[in-house]
Scaffold this motif. Structure first.
Motif, PDB file in Angstrom:
ATOM      1  N   GLN A  15      58.362  19.291   9.572  1.00  0.00           N
ATOM      2  CA  GLN A  15      58.950  18.176  10.308  1.00  0.00           C
ATOM      3  C   GLN A  15      60.437  17.970  10.055  1.00  0.00           C
ATOM      4  O   GLN A  15      61.041  17.051  10.609  1.00  0.00           O
ATOM      5  CB  GLN A  15      58.183  16.883  10.029  1.00  0.00           C
ATOM      6  N   LEU A  16      61.067  18.832   9.242  1.00  0.00           N
ATOM      7  CA  LEU A  16      62.507  18.727   9.028  1.00  0.00           C
ATOM      8  C   LEU A  16      63.255  19.065  10.321  1.00  0.00           C
ATOM      9  O   LEU A  16      62.920  20.014  11.025  1.00  0.00           O
ATOM     10  CB  LEU A  16      62.971  19.683   7.926  1.00  0.00           C
ATOM     11  N   GLU A  17      64.290  18.286  10.626  1.00  0.00           N
ATOM     12  CA  GLU A  17      65.112  18.514  11.809  1.00  0.00           C
ATOM     13  C   GLU A  17      66.517  18.940  11.378  1.00  0.00           C
ATOM     14  O   GLU A  17      66.947  18.656  10.271  1.00  0.00           O
ATOM     15  CB  GLU A  17      65.181  17.240  12.658  1.00  0.00           C
ATOM     16  N   GLU A  18      67.223  19.601  12.309  1.00  0.00           N
ATOM     17  CA  GLU A  18      68.600  20.064  12.048  1.00  0.00           C
ATOM     18  C   GLU A  18      68.663  20.851  10.734  1.00  0.00           C
ATOM     19  O   GLU A  18      69.508  20.594   9.864  1.00  0.00           O
ATOM     20  CB  GLU A  18      69.573  18.876  12.013  1.00  0.00           C
ATOM     21  N   VAL A  19      67.785  21.813  10.607  1.00  0.00           N
ATOM     22  CA  VAL A  19      67.609  22.521   9.338  1.00  0.00           C
ATOM     23  C   VAL A  19      68.725  23.542   9.097  1.00  0.00           C
ATOM     24  O   VAL A  19      69.098  24.310   9.983  1.00  0.00           O
ATOM     25  CB  VAL A  19      66.232  23.228   9.295  1.00  0.00           C
ATOM     26  N   GLN A  20      69.216  23.509   7.876  1.00  0.00           N
ATOM     27  CA  GLN A  20      70.197  24.492   7.407  1.00  0.00           C
ATOM     28  C   GLN A  20      69.598  25.210   6.209  1.00  0.00           C
ATOM     29  O   GLN A  20      69.061  24.585   5.301  1.00  0.00           O
ATOM     30  CB  GLN A  20      71.490  23.787   6.992  1.00  0.00           C
ATOM     31  N   GLU A  21      69.653  26.542   6.217  1.00  0.00           N
ATOM     32  CA  GLU A  21      69.148  27.321   5.085  1.00  0.00           C
ATOM     33  C   GLU A  21      70.299  27.651   4.146  1.00  0.00           C
ATOM     34  O   GLU A  21      71.317  28.196   4.566  1.00  0.00           O
ATOM     35  CB  GLU A  21      68.489  28.607   5.579  1.00  0.00           C
ATOM     36  N   ASP A 157      52.701   2.703  -2.964  1.00  0.00           N
ATOM     37  CA  ASP A 157      52.733   1.876  -1.757  1.00  0.00           C
ATOM     38  C   ASP A 157      52.369   2.683  -0.520  1.00  0.00           C
ATOM     39  O   ASP A 157      51.631   2.219   0.355  1.00  0.00           O
ATOM     40  CB  ASP A 157      54.124   1.251  -1.589  1.00  0.00           C
ATOM     41  N   VAL A 158      52.892   3.908  -0.449  1.00  0.00           N
ATOM     42  CA  VAL A 158      52.622   4.773   0.704  1.00  0.00           C
ATOM     43  C   VAL A 158      51.151   5.158   0.765  1.00  0.00           C
ATOM     44  O   VAL A 158      50.515   5.094   1.826  1.00  0.00           O
ATOM     45  CB  VAL A 158      53.515   6.032   0.638  1.00  0.00           C
ATOM     46  N   LEU A 159      50.574   5.558  -0.368  1.00  0.00           N
ATOM     47  CA  LEU A 159      49.171   5.974  -0.392  1.00  0.00           C
ATOM     48  C   LEU A 159      48.238   4.794  -0.102  1.00  0.00           C
ATOM     49  O   LEU A 159      47.192   4.968   0.547  1.00  0.00           O
ATOM     50  CB  LEU A 159      48.845   6.611  -1.744  1.00  0.00           C
ATOM     51  N   GLU A 160      48.631   3.613  -0.557  1.00  0.00           N
ATOM     52  CA  GLU A 160      47.859   2.404  -0.223  1.00  0.00           C
ATOM     53  C   GLU A 160      47.891   2.156   1.280  1.00  0.00           C
ATOM     54  O   GLU A 160      46.861   1.872   1.901  1.00  0.00           O
ATOM     55  CB  GLU A 160      48.437   1.195  -0.961  1.00  0.00           C
ATOM     56  N   GLU A 161      49.082   2.240   1.852  1.00  0.00           N
ATOM     57  CA  GLU A 161      49.229   1.972   3.279  1.00  0.00           C
ATOM     58  C   GLU A 161      48.439   2.961   4.122  1.00  0.00           C
ATOM     59  O   GLU A 161      47.835   2.588   5.143  1.00  0.00           O
ATOM     60  CB  GLU A 161      50.712   2.010   3.662  1.00  0.00           C
ATOM     61  N   LEU A 162      48.412   4.216   3.690  1.00  0.00           N
ATOM     62  CA  LEU A 162      47.685   5.246   4.437  1.00  0.00           C
ATOM     63  C   LEU A 162      46.190   5.249   4.123  1.00  0.00           C
ATOM     64  O   LEU A 162      45.430   6.005   4.722  1.00  0.00           O
ATOM     65  CB  LEU A 162      48.273   6.622   4.134  1.00  0.00           C
ATOM     66  N   LYS A 163      45.797   4.397   3.148  1.00  0.00           N
ATOM     67  CA  LYS A 163      44.387   4.274   2.757  1.00  0.00           C
ATOM     68  C   LYS A 163      43.795   5.616   2.318  1.00  0.00           C
ATOM     69  O   LYS A 163      42.656   5.967   2.659  1.00  0.00           O
ATOM     70  CB  LYS A 163      43.555   3.658   3.884  1.00  0.00           C
ATOM     71  N   LEU A 164      44.580   6.360   1.536  1.00  0.00           N
ATOM     72  CA  LEU A 164      44.125   7.640   1.006  1.00  0.00           C
ATOM     73  C   LEU A 164      43.576   7.454  -0.396  1.00  0.00           C
ATOM     74  O   LEU A 164      44.017   6.565  -1.140  1.00  0.00           O
ATOM     75  CB  LEU A 164      45.281   8.642   0.979  1.00  0.00           C
ATOM     76  N   SER A 165      42.630   8.279  -0.765  1.00  0.00           N
ATOM     77  CA  SER A 165      42.041   8.203  -2.101  1.00  0.00           C
ATOM     78  C   SER A 165      43.031   8.748  -3.120  1.00  0.00           C
ATOM     79  O   SER A 165      43.445   9.908  -3.034  1.00  0.00           O
ATOM     80  CB  SER A 165      40.742   9.016  -2.144  1.00  0.00           C
ATOM     81  N   TYR A 166      43.424   7.881  -4.083  1.00  0.00           N
ATOM     82  CA  TYR A 166      44.412   8.332  -5.062  1.00  0.00           C
ATOM     83  C   TYR A 166      44.216   7.613  -6.389  1.00  0.00           C
ATOM     84  O   TYR A 166      43.523   6.591  -6.481  1.00  0.00           O
ATOM     85  CB  TYR A 166      45.833   8.078  -4.535  1.00  0.00           C
ATOM     86  N   HIS A 167      44.866   8.157  -7.411  1.00  0.00           N
ATOM     87  CA  HIS A 167      44.861   7.573  -8.750  1.00  0.00           C
ATOM     88  C   HIS A 167      46.307   7.277  -9.124  1.00  0.00           C
ATOM     89  O   HIS A 167      47.157   8.166  -9.054  1.00  0.00           O
ATOM     90  CB  HIS A 167      44.207   8.537  -9.741  1.00  0.00           C
ATOM     91  N   ILE A 249      49.645  15.248   3.727  1.00  0.00           N
ATOM     92  CA  ILE A 249      50.895  15.430   2.984  1.00  0.00           C
ATOM     93  C   ILE A 249      52.093  15.161   3.898  1.00  0.00           C
ATOM     94  O   ILE A 249      53.086  14.542   3.489  1.00  0.00           O
ATOM     95  CB  ILE A 249      50.964  16.840   2.367  1.00  0.00           C
ATOM     96  N   LYS A 250      52.025  15.605   5.145  1.00  0.00           N
ATOM     97  CA  LYS A 250      53.100  15.337   6.101  1.00  0.00           C
ATOM     98  C   LYS A 250      53.295  13.841   6.292  1.00  0.00           C
ATOM     99  O   LYS A 250      54.430  13.341   6.312  1.00  0.00           O
ATOM    100  CB  LYS A 250      52.790  15.996   7.447  1.00  0.00           C
ATOM    101  N   LEU A 251      52.193  13.106   6.444  1.00  0.00           N
ATOM    102  CA  LEU A 251      52.278  11.654   6.620  1.00  0.00           C
ATOM    103  C   LEU A 251      52.867  10.983   5.389  1.00  0.00           C
ATOM    104  O   LEU A 251      53.697  10.071   5.491  1.00  0.00           O
ATOM    105  CB  LEU A 251      50.890  11.078   6.909  1.00  0.00           C
ATOM    106  N   ILE A 252      52.434  11.438   4.215  1.00  0.00           N
ATOM    107  CA  ILE A 252      52.956  10.878   2.967  1.00  0.00           C
ATOM    108  C   ILE A 252      54.461  11.096   2.880  1.00  0.00           C
ATOM    109  O   ILE A 252      55.220  10.163   2.557  1.00  0.00           O
ATOM    110  CB  ILE A 252      52.251  11.511   1.748  1.00  0.00           C
ATOM    111  N   LEU A 253      54.913  12.308   3.168  1.00  0.00           N
ATOM    112  CA  LEU A 253      56.341  12.610   3.071  1.00  0.00           C
ATOM    113  C   LEU A 253      57.162  11.758   4.035  1.00  0.00           C
ATOM    114  O   LEU A 253      58.225  11.230   3.663  1.00  0.00           O
ATOM    115  CB  LEU A 253      56.589  14.090   3.351  1.00  0.00           C
TER     116      LEU A 253
END
Length: 277
Positions: A15-21, A157-167, A249-253
């Motif tokens: 999902q990166l835009e305007e990518v430079q290597e 906060d992000v994992l809570e919002e996405l309701k993903l199982s985490y520790h 992982i994409k959503l988390i990022l």
């Protein structure tokens, strides 16, 4: 700028835009992959594949020092590591995310410091790490809070919002590899307090600390560790699990980059204060 280091099964951020290597050579060698710099949610983000684009670097031979130095050189001051781990804590299930808050080091012979005193390399630049290296200083960094609390809070906060199982916390035990651990080793690590086991979390975290960078580690439980799993462990299982978590992982990022405040309110940037002898 935030840099993301991807582990097994994560070799780029689509999902990166305007990518430079960017290809860069450091005093500590070449990093394990070209660095991709682009925009995500309007913010500059860098990405580096820890094991190389073709997974050609074994955990013992990942050029950790070159990787972290290269990220510093391109202006990154925060690092988010994403990697797969085995679960020792039996509350942790395959597919769960774990936000690491401490580690145990069981590696052998890895280059795990930039600062080698009289044997330090001469490096260009005039920032604090370069100054310490040029002056051949011995440096002892504090590791009481090795993982950035600001980044960890944002991940929660992000994992809570996405309701993903985490520790929200976990102790990462880093073994040398590349073989998997024995059941006896896992039993020993469990007694010492390890929750998950992997092969790449160290020295990455310590090297980031030596450069006064913020560092956070988001792990995905790929399988139960040896002896806890009642079956033979395989690399295929790890890659397959990471593939299945790709969309999450994409959503988390995306959310993490969006929500992480630009200003560093932690003390990670002060890691070198009082550390030199």
């Amino acid at each position: 700028m935030l840099a993301v280091i991807g582990g097994s099964g994560l070799y780029r951020i689509d999902q990166l835009e305007e990518v430079q290597e960017v290809r860069i050579t450091t005093p500590f060698g070449e990093p394990s992959s070209p660095i991709l710099i682009g925009k995500l949610r309007g913010k500059r983000v860098a990405f580096l594949a820890r094991h190389g684009l073709n997974h050609q670097y074994s955990p013992s031979f990942v050029p950790y020092r070159a990787n972290l130095w290269a990220l510093k050189e391109i202006g990154a001051n925060r690092v988010l590591s994403i990697s797969a781990v085995g679960a020792i804590n039996e509350r942790f299930r395959p597919g769960d995310f774990v936000i690491i808050d401490d580690f145990l080091d069981f590696t052998k012979g890895r280059e795990d410091t930039f600062y080698q005193g009289a044997y330090s390399l001469d490096v260009p630049g005039d920032d604090k790490p370069a100054e310490l290296l040029k002056n051949k200083k011995v440096v002892h960094v504090d590791m009481s809070e090795a993982y950035c609390p600001q980044m960890r809070r944002c991940l929660m906060d992000v994992l809570e919002e996405l309701k993903l199982s985490y520790h929200p916390s976990g102790v990462y035990a880093c073994t040398e590899g590349p073989r998997f651990e024995t059941p006896a080793e896992i039993r020993a690590i469990k007694i010492l307090g390890g929750d998950v086991v992997g092969m790449t979390g160290y020295p990455e975290v310590a090297l980031a600390r030596e450069l006064a960078m913020c560092y956070a580690s988001l792990c995905v439980v790929a399988n139960p560790a040896a002896g806890i799993a009642k079956y033979r462990l395989t690399s295929d299982e790890v890659i397959s699990l990471m593939k299945s978590k790709e969309e999450e992982i994409k959503l988390i990022l995306k959310l993490f980059v969006e929500r992480l405040e630009d200003q560093r309110t932690c003390n990670c940037h002060r890691a070198l204060e009082g550390a030199e002898v």
